[in-house]
Design a protein around this motif. Structure first.
Motif, PDB file in Angstrom:
ATOM      1  N   ALA A 221       0.842  -1.206   0.000  1.00  0.00           N
ATOM      2  CA  ALA A 221       0.000   0.000   0.000  1.00  0.00           C
ATOM      3  C   ALA A 221       0.874   1.252   0.000  1.00  0.00           C
ATOM      4  O   ALA A 221       0.803   2.089   0.902  1.00  0.00           O
ATOM      5  CB  ALA A 221      -0.941  -0.002   1.203  1.00  0.00           C
ATOM      6  N   ASP A 242       0.691   3.969   2.948  1.00  0.00           N
ATOM      7  CA  ASP A 242      -0.633   4.320   3.442  1.00  0.00           C
ATOM      8  C   ASP A 242      -0.553   4.680   4.928  1.00  0.00           C
ATOM      9  O   ASP A 242       0.081   3.976   5.721  1.00  0.00           O
ATOM     10  CB  ASP A 242      -1.592   3.141   3.256  1.00  0.00           C
ATOM     11  CG  ASP A 242      -3.027   3.538   3.554  1.00  0.00           C
ATOM     12  OD1 ASP A 242      -3.646   4.213   2.708  1.00  0.00           O
ATOM     13  OD2 ASP A 242      -3.521   3.197   4.646  1.00  0.00           O
ATOM     14  N   ASP A 248      -4.059   8.398   2.976  1.00  0.00           N
ATOM     15  CA  ASP A 248      -4.834   7.393   3.704  1.00  0.00           C
ATOM     16  C   ASP A 248      -5.629   6.465   2.804  1.00  0.00           C
ATOM     17  O   ASP A 248      -6.457   5.683   3.290  1.00  0.00           O
ATOM     18  CB  ASP A 248      -5.802   8.084   4.670  1.00  0.00           C
ATOM     19  CG  ASP A 248      -5.067   8.893   5.739  1.00  0.00           C
ATOM     20  OD1 ASP A 248      -4.055   8.383   6.260  1.00  0.00           O
ATOM     21  OD2 ASP A 248      -5.502  10.022   6.035  1.00  0.00           O
ATOM     22  N   GLU A 249      -5.392   6.521   1.492  1.00  0.00           N
ATOM     23  CA  GLU A 249      -6.181   5.698   0.564  1.00  0.00           C
ATOM     24  C   GLU A 249      -5.281   4.971  -0.431  1.00  0.00           C
ATOM     25  O   GLU A 249      -5.553   4.924  -1.621  1.00  0.00           O
ATOM     26  CB  GLU A 249      -7.196   6.578  -0.191  1.00  0.00           C
ATOM     27  CG  GLU A 249      -8.169   7.343   0.695  1.00  0.00           C
ATOM     28  CD  GLU A 249      -9.129   6.449   1.457  1.00  0.00           C
ATOM     29  OE1 GLU A 249      -9.235   5.249   1.117  1.00  0.00           O
ATOM     30  OE2 GLU A 249      -9.784   6.953   2.392  1.00  0.00           O
ATOM     31  N   SER A 269      -6.033   3.233  -6.431  1.00  0.00           N
ATOM     32  CA  SER A 269      -5.957   2.138  -5.468  1.00  0.00           C
ATOM     33  C   SER A 269      -7.203   1.272  -5.582  1.00  0.00           C
ATOM     34  O   SER A 269      -8.313   1.733  -5.300  1.00  0.00           O
ATOM     35  CB  SER A 269      -5.826   2.683  -4.048  1.00  0.00           C
ATOM     36  OG  SER A 269      -4.686   3.520  -3.938  1.00  0.00           O
ATOM     37  N   THR A 271      -8.183  -1.616  -3.911  1.00  0.00           N
ATOM     38  CA  THR A 271      -8.834  -2.024  -2.663  1.00  0.00           C
ATOM     39  C   THR A 271      -9.522  -0.850  -1.986  1.00  0.00           C
ATOM     40  O   THR A 271     -10.646  -0.979  -1.484  1.00  0.00           O
ATOM     41  CB  THR A 271      -7.805  -2.653  -1.704  1.00  0.00           C
ATOM     42  OG1 THR A 271      -7.125  -3.709  -2.377  1.00  0.00           O
ATOM     43  CG2 THR A 271      -8.488  -3.202  -0.469  1.00  0.00           C
ATOM     44  N   ALA A 272      -8.849   0.284  -1.960  1.00  0.00           N
ATOM     45  CA  ALA A 272      -9.429   1.471  -1.326  1.00  0.00           C
ATOM     46  C   ALA A 272     -10.476   2.142  -2.200  1.00  0.00           C
ATOM     47  O   ALA A 272     -11.188   3.032  -1.741  1.00  0.00           O
ATOM     48  CB  ALA A 272      -8.326   2.468  -0.992  1.00  0.00           C
ATOM     49  N   ALA A 274     -10.099   4.257  -4.621  1.00  0.00           N
ATOM     50  CA  ALA A 274      -9.774   5.676  -4.476  1.00  0.00           C
ATOM     51  C   ALA A 274      -8.658   6.089  -5.415  1.00  0.00           C
ATOM     52  O   ALA A 274      -7.933   5.263  -5.973  1.00  0.00           O
ATOM     53  CB  ALA A 274      -9.367   5.967  -3.029  1.00  0.00           C
ATOM     54  N   GLU A 275      -8.554   7.400  -5.581  1.00  0.00           N
ATOM     55  CA  GLU A 275      -7.447   8.022  -6.323  1.00  0.00           C
ATOM     56  C   GLU A 275      -6.790   9.022  -5.394  1.00  0.00           C
ATOM     57  O   GLU A 275      -7.471   9.802  -4.724  1.00  0.00           O
ATOM     58  CB  GLU A 275      -7.970   8.707  -7.579  1.00  0.00           C
ATOM     59  CG  GLU A 275      -6.931   9.479  -8.378  1.00  0.00           C
ATOM     60  CD  GLU A 275      -6.756  10.905  -7.906  1.00  0.00           C
ATOM     61  OE1 GLU A 275      -5.610  11.404  -7.934  1.00  0.00           O
ATOM     62  OE2 GLU A 275      -7.751  11.529  -7.489  1.00  0.00           O
ATOM     63  N   THR A 276      -5.472   9.003  -5.341  1.00  0.00           N
ATOM     64  CA  THR A 276      -4.725   9.916  -4.485  1.00  0.00           C
ATOM     65  C   THR A 276      -3.832  10.790  -5.346  1.00  0.00           C
ATOM     66  O   THR A 276      -3.100  10.287  -6.201  1.00  0.00           O
ATOM     67  CB  THR A 276      -3.855   9.150  -3.468  1.00  0.00           C
ATOM     68  OG1 THR A 276      -4.680   8.294  -2.683  1.00  0.00           O
ATOM     69  CG2 THR A 276      -3.116  10.115  -2.550  1.00  0.00           C
TER      70      THR A 276
END
Length: 289
Positions: A221, A242, A248-249, A269, A271-272, A274-276
């Motif tokens: 992660a 992470d 956090d994503e 990501s 699993t999350a 999400a996009e960071t």
């Protein structure tokens, strides 16, 4: 800008090409089931789509209006010949095109390798080289970090190719000569050279100026940043995991890309879900956007 000019920079549906409906439905051509990767030639004339389930790469022509028509399909164990009784398109996943448009590169998760195809003036692909885990390159260097090869990127100057491997949790660097032949430059596996967050390496991207390489890790992660020195080797620059630096994503971090101006880095990501986004400072370190 979007509020002022509602038709600017907005995506609108163009077309879709679904497996089974192109080239008259010919099953030998329709190999998009499990489509996994996509790349576009530098001149915009062709589109390349890999399929992990079909173990294939499909080539589409693209006209000046953006319309897509079928051109060619290359399948594992069919259009691709054998070397020592094996092929290297099983689980075809990552795909990248050289900046000069003369080659495309396809990674194989199932066959643990990288295939380089030459691209002629008409855009047709011909297999040029294969590099497989546990084999040697043309300079007799042992290649031991391509198990689960999942993603690939080419440096902006075209001199190097970077492959990340899910199973070996590693990044492998190849030098590319003027003929397009690849030879091993460096490999870094999880726990080596200070890179301790490469477990389940999943995605790779390079900065527009070619000075940094970014690798995502599903299992750790994390995103790892490497500098790229004058010799083409990759010293460690930074790692963000992470829960660190406001990120956090990053669970299941699966792919990465860099903005054309090099100021931002984006990580998707799985699993999350999400996009960071990270801001990239002038000296090359990243912080959460």
């Amino acid at each position: 800008v979007l509020e002022q000019y509602t038709s600017t920079l907005v995506l609108t549906f163009k077309e879709d090409i679904k497996d089974g409906i192109f080239d008259g439905g010919d099953p030998d051509s329709n190999r998009l089931f499990g489509a996994s990767g996509v790349a576009i030639s530098p001149d915009g004339s062709q589109l390349y789509v890999t399929s992990a389930i079909e173990s294939a790469v499909t080539v589409f022509n693209r006209d000046g209006f953006g319309n897509i028509t079928f051109s060619q399909t290359i399948r594992d164990g069919s259009d691709v010949g054998a070397i020592s009784g094996s092929e290297l398109l099983a689980g075809a996943f990552g795909v990248a095109v050289s900046p000069d448009g003369s080659q495309i590169f396809v990674t194989s998760v199932g066959d643990d390798g990288l295939t380089a195809f030459s691209r002629d003036g008409a855009g047709n692909l011909t297999e040029q080289q294969r590099l497989r885990d546990g084999r040697r390159d043309p300079n007799d260097n042992d290649i031991n970090t391509l198990a689960g090869a999942i993603d690939v990127a080419v440096s902006p100057d075209g001199s190097q190719v970077f492959v990340v491997s899910l199973t070996d949790s590693a990044i492998t660097v190849f030098d590319r000569d003027i003929s397009g032949e690849l030879t091993l430059r460096q490999s870094i596996a999880d726990g080596q050279a200070g890179a301790n967050e490469l477990f389940g390496a999943s995605g790779v991207a390079i900065s527009p100026t070619g000075d940094q390489v970014f690798v995502t890790s599903q299992e750790d992660a994390a995103i790892t940043v490497f500098a790229r020195d004058a010799s083409g080797k990759l010293p460690l620059r930074q790692t963000i995991k992470d829960g660190q630096s406001g990120a956090d994503e990053l669970f299941g971090a699966s792919s990465v890309d860099v903005s054309p101006d090099g100021k931002q880095v984006y990580v998707a990501s799985a699993t999350a879900a999400a996009e960071t986004g990270f801001d990239r400072k002038a000296e090359g370190t990243m912080s959460i956007a």
